[in-house]
Motif scaffolding. Structure first.
Motif, mmCIF file in Angstrom:
data_model
loop_
_atom_site.group_PDB
_atom_site.id
_atom_site.type_symbol
_atom_site.label_atom_id
_atom_site.label_comp_id
_atom_site.label_asym_id
_atom_site.label_seq_id
_atom_site.Cartn_x
_atom_site.Cartn_y
_atom_site.Cartn_z
ATOM 1 N N UNK A 1 0.804 -1.210 0.000
ATOM 2 C CA UNK A 1 0.000 0.000 0.000
ATOM 3 C C UNK A 1 0.843 1.267 0.000
ATOM 4 N N UNK A 2 2.151 1.150 0.245
ATOM 5 C CA UNK A 2 2.979 2.341 0.425
ATOM 6 C C UNK A 2 4.045 2.528 -0.648
ATOM 7 N N UNK A 3 4.017 1.715 -1.698
ATOM 8 C CA UNK A 3 5.027 1.836 -2.746
ATOM 9 C C UNK A 3 4.376 1.887 -4.123
ATOM 10 N N UNK A 4 5.101 2.482 -5.044
ATOM 11 C CA UNK A 4 4.701 2.464 -6.451
ATOM 12 C C UNK A 4 5.506 1.431 -7.223
ATOM 13 N N UNK A 5 6.746 1.220 -6.763
ATOM 14 C CA UNK A 5 7.653 0.265 -7.389
ATOM 15 C C UNK A 5 8.298 -0.551 -6.279
ATOM 16 N N UNK A 6 8.362 -1.860 -6.487
ATOM 17 C CA UNK A 6 9.019 -2.758 -5.549
ATOM 18 C C UNK A 6 10.017 -3.584 -6.344
ATOM 19 N N UNK A 7 11.303 -3.383 -6.067
ATOM 20 C CA UNK A 7 12.363 -4.124 -6.746
ATOM 21 C C UNK A 7 12.913 -5.159 -5.779
ATOM 22 N N UNK A 8 12.994 -6.391 -6.235
ATOM 23 C CA UNK A 8 13.451 -7.485 -5.387
ATOM 24 C C UNK A 8 14.721 -8.080 -5.984
ATOM 25 N N UNK A 9 15.750 -8.155 -5.159
ATOM 26 C CA UNK A 9 17.017 -8.774 -5.556
ATOM 27 C C UNK A 9 17.564 -9.577 -4.396
ATOM 28 N N UNK A 10 18.832 -9.915 -4.467
ATOM 29 C CA UNK A 10 19.460 -10.680 -3.399
ATOM 30 C C UNK A 10 18.885 -12.075 -3.281
ATOM 31 N N UNK A 11 19.152 -12.719 -2.163
ATOM 32 C CA UNK A 11 18.701 -14.084 -1.947
ATOM 33 C C UNK A 11 17.190 -14.229 -1.991
ATOM 34 N N UNK B 1 0.054 -6.750 -8.477
ATOM 35 C CA UNK B 1 -0.654 -6.673 -9.761
ATOM 36 C C UNK B 1 -2.003 -5.985 -9.580
ATOM 37 N N UNK B 2 -2.731 -6.398 -8.544
ATOM 38 C CA UNK B 2 -4.059 -5.837 -8.277
ATOM 39 C C UNK B 2 -3.995 -4.337 -7.978
ATOM 40 N N UNK B 3 -2.956 -3.912 -7.252
ATOM 41 C CA UNK B 3 -2.821 -2.503 -6.865
ATOM 42 C C UNK B 3 -2.098 -1.660 -7.918
ATOM 43 N N UNK B 4 -1.633 -2.281 -8.979
ATOM 44 C CA UNK B 4 -0.927 -1.547 -10.021
ATOM 45 C C UNK B 4 0.484 -1.157 -9.623
ATOM 46 N N UNK B 5 1.075 -1.909 -8.711
ATOM 47 C CA UNK B 5 2.444 -1.650 -8.268
ATOM 48 C C UNK B 5 3.393 -2.361 -9.217
ATOM 49 N N UNK B 6 4.395 -1.649 -9.664
ATOM 50 C CA UNK B 6 5.388 -2.244 -10.554
ATOM 51 C C UNK B 6 6.311 -3.127 -9.707
ATOM 52 N N UNK B 7 6.298 -4.416 -9.980
ATOM 53 C CA UNK B 7 7.152 -5.369 -9.285
ATOM 54 C C UNK B 7 8.314 -5.712 -10.198
#
Length: 178
Positions: free
Chosen positions: A1-11, A45-51
């Motif tokens: 609910x608090x981000x527009x983009x969430x980038x996931x890296x690392x383990x 996806x539902x919230x339109x957040x770029x993952x």
């Protein structure tokens, strides 16, 4: 609910890739978190957040001093390899998104940055955060160590070694223990 983009890296990324049905070879995976990760993917996806997940991964047959790294597509990881960093294309894509942000909260390196062979992803993200015009927050001991190792601490607005506590502050609005 608090981000527009969430980038996931690392383990952590290998649980996300596994949740999408991708081969992750000998990489770290939290199988008990796959359902949670699927929920995160669907919620984004539902919230339109770029993952953002890596599109390429730096792999090696094992994490040893003599292991030779190669770059593979994230969707084509060999079964006999372990992922140890995000690839150069992923680092570039993550940096492009960081450049667009007004606030950046970075928690966690993109790979085993303590080993030069697997440090490019973390270095690229550290530099992108440092060069960003956004308000930048770096949380967590490993992220702070990365920022410090690249001499970028003066380029970041706020640094905290409290990674989990920083995440709880952002998520819930209070600091555990206070």
């Amino acid at each position: 609910d608090k981000v527009n983009v969430l980038a996931v890296g690392g383990g952590m990324v290998f649980t996300f890739l596994a949740a999408q049905g991708n081969e992750i070879g000998k990489s770290l995976v939290e199988t008990e978190q796959i359902v949670t990760v699927e929920e995160i993917i669907n919620r984004a996806k539902k919230l339109g957040i770029k993952l953002l997940l890596p599109t390429d991964i730096v792999v090696a047959p094992e994490f040893t001093a003599t292991a030779t790294p190669t770059v593979v597509l994230a969707t084509e990881m060999p079964v006999d390899q372990i992922g140890l960093d995000i690839g150069p294309e992923s680092a570039k894509n993550f940096a492009i998104e960081i450049e667009k942000c007004k606030t950046v909260f970075w928690n966690g390196p993109m790979g085993v940055f303590e080993d030069e062979r697997f440090s490019s992803g973390t270095r690229s993200i550290a530099e992108a955060v440092a060069n960003s015009s956004a308000f930048t927050i770096v949380g967590g001991g490993d992220s702070v160590a990365a920022i410090n190792s690249y001499n970028l601490e003066s380029e970041v607005d706020f640094i905290s070694t409290g990674g989990g506590a920083s995440l709880e502050l952002v998520e819930y609005g209070d600091l555990p223990g206070l």
